[in-house]
Scaffold this motif. Structure first.
Motif, PDB file in Angstrom:
ATOM      1  N   TRP A   1       0.848  -1.171   0.000  1.00 14.79           N
ATOM      2  CA  TRP A   1       0.000   0.000   0.000  1.00 14.79           C
ATOM      3  C   TRP A   1       0.892   1.233   0.000  1.00 14.79           C
ATOM      4  O   TRP A   1       1.883   1.307   0.744  1.00 14.79           O
ATOM      5  CB  TRP A   1      -0.903   0.026   1.228  1.00 14.79           C
TER       6      TRP A   1
ATOM      7  N   PHE B   1      -1.669   0.836  11.255  1.00 16.31           N
ATOM      8  CA  PHE B   1      -1.980   0.274   9.941  1.00 16.31           C
ATOM      9  C   PHE B   1      -1.870  -1.246   9.946  1.00 16.31           C
ATOM     10  O   PHE B   1      -0.877  -1.798  10.415  1.00 16.31           O
ATOM     11  CB  PHE B   1      -1.025   0.862   8.884  1.00 16.31           C
ATOM     12  N   THR B   2      -2.903  -1.888   9.421  1.00 15.57           N
ATOM     13  CA  THR B   2      -2.901  -3.346   9.282  1.00 15.57           C
ATOM     14  C   THR B   2      -3.377  -3.693   7.894  1.00 15.57           C
ATOM     15  O   THR B   2      -4.394  -3.161   7.428  1.00 15.57           O
ATOM     16  CB  THR B   2      -3.818  -4.007  10.319  1.00 15.57           C
ATOM     17  N   VAL B   3      -2.662  -4.592   7.245  1.00 19.42           N
ATOM     18  CA  VAL B   3      -3.094  -5.077   5.937  1.00 19.42           C
ATOM     19  C   VAL B   3      -3.491  -6.540   6.086  1.00 19.42           C
ATOM     20  O   VAL B   3      -2.801  -7.330   6.736  1.00 19.42           O
ATOM     21  CB  VAL B   3      -2.008  -4.882   4.858  1.00 19.42           C
TER      22      VAL B   3
ATOM     23  N   SER C   1      -7.084  -5.713   2.144  1.00 17.58           N
ATOM     24  CA  SER C   1      -7.652  -4.509   2.714  1.00 17.58           C
ATOM     25  C   SER C   1      -6.637  -3.857   3.639  1.00 17.58           C
ATOM     26  O   SER C   1      -5.778  -4.528   4.215  1.00 17.58           O
ATOM     27  CB  SER C   1      -8.956  -4.819   3.462  1.00 17.58           C
ATOM     28  N   LEU C   2      -6.771  -2.562   3.756  1.00 17.21           N
ATOM     29  CA  LEU C   2      -5.937  -1.764   4.650  1.00 17.21           C
ATOM     30  C   LEU C   2      -6.844  -1.171   5.718  1.00 17.21           C
ATOM     31  O   LEU C   2      -7.824  -0.501   5.392  1.00 17.21           O
ATOM     32  CB  LEU C   2      -5.226  -0.651   3.879  1.00 17.21           C
ATOM     33  N   HIS C   3      -6.509  -1.439   6.979  1.00 14.44           N
ATOM     34  CA  HIS C   3      -7.259  -0.880   8.098  1.00 14.44           C
ATOM     35  C   HIS C   3      -6.407   0.167   8.791  1.00 14.44           C
ATOM     36  O   HIS C   3      -5.228  -0.092   9.092  1.00 14.44           O
ATOM     37  CB  HIS C   3      -7.634  -1.984   9.099  1.00 14.44           C
TER      38      HIS C   3
ATOM     39  N   TYR D   1      -4.800   6.561  -1.469  1.00 16.98           N
ATOM     40  CA  TYR D   1      -4.126   5.312  -1.153  1.00 16.98           C
ATOM     41  C   TYR D   1      -4.186   4.384  -2.369  1.00 16.98           C
ATOM     42  O   TYR D   1      -5.259   4.133  -2.924  1.00 16.98           O
ATOM     43  CB  TYR D   1      -4.784   4.644   0.054  1.00 16.98           C
TER      44      TYR D   1
ATOM     45  N   CYS E   1      -3.151   0.555  -3.805  1.00 21.42           N
ATOM     46  CA  CYS E   1      -2.603  -0.771  -3.566  1.00 21.42           C
ATOM     47  C   CYS E   1      -1.838  -1.200  -4.811  1.00 21.42           C
ATOM     48  O   CYS E   1      -2.104  -0.720  -5.918  1.00 21.42           O
ATOM     49  CB  CYS E   1      -3.686  -1.784  -3.192  1.00 21.42           C
TER      50      CYS E   1
END
Lengths: 113, 116
Positions: free
Chosen positions: A35, A62-64, A74-76, A88, A90
């Protein structure tokens, strides 16, 4: 034909809440996903990555997440901050392909104070 | 601080002109890339180079050429600029694939090219 798709062009979230940005891909040969974050008039900057052998990678807020069976990542961002407002992208790399990445069309995130 | 530097932030050129976009990196990276960014289309790869004097076509090479005479410099050339080449152009560099798994590319700040 785009191999990496971001179907939401924009997302608006309240400060402090979770932002979830989604990305779908079609090529099962992709082995690495990233990302990037891009502010206006600047180049994209690397945010977080995940290898295809993992299903989650976390770095601070940030968590992917990677779901290989669904070809979805997904990016959280938790908690979201106004400074997270950016576009953003990907990106996915095909195995053994000169480190060439395929990019999605981007999602513009707006975090409201 | 490592850098990818693009020579111009903004350019305005006339249709039919030959246009040169320059990119220099100071990280001794083997790979260099040229992308264009358009609304709704994301970043599309024009050309890339994995070594001096080596080049490979990306997804949209038509109307473009590139030159890599030195490791640190990668030039994008619009042979005869057209209005549909109006775009944001982004240069990037990276180490070889095995080394770059942690962070992918380093991008320049971009050149906004307008062809009138």
């Amino acid at each position: 034909d785009q191999q990496v798709k971001q179907n939401s062009p924009s997302l608006s979230v309240q400060e402090g809440r979770i932002s979830i940005l989604n990305c779908d891909y079609t090529n099962s040969m992709f082995d690495y996903f990233l990302w990037y974050k891009k502010y206006p008039a600047e180049g994209p900057t690397f945010l977080i990555s995940i290898s295809s052998i993992k299903d989650k990678n976390e770095d601070g807020r940030f968590t992917v997440f990677l779901n290989k069976s669904a070809k979805h990542l997904s990016l959280h961002i938790v908690p979201s901050q106004p400074g997270d407002s950016a576009v953003y992208f990907c990106a996915a790399r095909r195995r053994n392909n000169f480190n060439k990445f395929y990019f999605g069309s981007g999602t513009k995130l707006n975090v409201k104070p | 601080d490592v850098k990818v530097t693009q020579s111009s932030r903004y350019l305005v050129k006339r249709t039919g002109e030959k246009v040169f976009l320059e990119c220099v990196q100071d990280m001794d990276h083997e790979n260099m890339f040229w992308y264009r960014q358009d609304p709704g289309l994301g970043l599309r790869l024009i050309y890339f180079s994995y070594d001096v004097k080596m080049k490979e076509k990306g997804d949209i090479p038509e109307g473009y050429s590139v030159s890599r005479e030195k490791k640190e410099r990668f030039s994008l050339i619009l042979e005869s600029a057209s209005t549909n080449q109006t775009s944001m152009y982004l240069c990037a560099s990276s180490p070889p694939a095995t080394e770059s798994l942690t962070y992918g590319y380093t991008f320049g700040s971009g050149t906004r090219l307008t062809v009138v």
